[in-house]
Design an enzyme around this catalytic site. Structure first.
Site, mmCIF file in Angstrom:
data_model
loop_
_atom_site.group_PDB
_atom_site.id
_atom_site.type_symbol
_atom_site.label_atom_id
_atom_site.label_comp_id
_atom_site.label_asym_id
_atom_site.label_seq_id
_atom_site.Cartn_x
_atom_site.Cartn_y
_atom_site.Cartn_z
ATOM 1 N N GLY A 49 0.617 9.729 3.608
ATOM 2 C CA GLY A 49 1.021 10.311 2.331
ATOM 3 C C GLY A 49 1.620 9.302 1.377
ATOM 4 O O GLY A 49 2.034 9.648 0.281
ATOM 5 N N CYS A 50 1.675 8.059 1.800
ATOM 6 C CA CYS A 50 2.199 6.998 0.953
ATOM 7 C C CYS A 50 1.024 6.178 0.421
ATOM 8 O O CYS A 50 0.061 5.932 1.141
ATOM 9 C CB CYS A 50 3.137 6.094 1.746
ATOM 10 S SG CYS A 50 4.577 6.936 2.410
ATOM 11 N N ALA A 51 1.119 5.762 -0.830
ATOM 12 C CA ALA A 51 0.058 4.949 -1.417
ATOM 13 C C ALA A 51 0.002 3.575 -0.752
ATOM 14 O O ALA A 51 -1.067 3.012 -0.570
ATOM 15 C CB ALA A 51 0.282 4.796 -2.919
#
Length: 136
Positions: A49-51
């Protein structure tokens, strides 16, 4: 409920009026963190969920929560450092009681992070909360 380390960040942010200076401060905090050992950068510690790439390695000792982390993005390393100051050393119950949105709101981060960074920050907080809940 915030730790002394987190209160120190709040005070620093009050002193730093310019957001560029605040970002620089967060990045500097990330630079001061010891890098996470490559052996701990595994799928189990990776935060989805993190870029950017993010790993959190929690340890619970004596009923107290601690974690180390790392990222390939400097600002995210700094955000991990901020979260460490918010959560490290708390009991599991205290971790679950932290209103991270309100505490981080005291820094004004909610208004100054990109949507992707905000999503990543929420994903990290959720991982921390899930880990504490699973250990109780």
């Amino acid at each position: 409920m915030a730790s002394a380390a987190f209160e120190e960040i709040v005070e620093d942010f009050e002193f730093l009026e310019d957001w560029e200076d605040r970002y620089r401060h967060v990045i500097d905090q990330g630079k001061e963190m010891t890098p996470l050992d490559d052996a701990l950068k595994v799928p189990a510690t990776k935060v989805e969920g993190c870029a950017s790439q993010v790993w959190l390695h929690p340890v619970i000792e004596g009923g107290r929560f601690h974690f180390d982390g790392d990222s390939d993005a400097m600002i995210v390393r700094g955000l991990i450092s901020v979260l460490r100051s918010l959560y490290n050393g708390l009991t599991l119950a205290e971790v679950l009681a932290v209103d991270a949105k309100a505490e981080l709101g005291r820094l004004g981060l909610n208004d100054h992070l990109s949507a992707q960074r905000s999503n990543g920050l929420r994903a990290m907080i959720e991982r921390i909360r899930e880990t504490a809940a699973a250990a109780t």
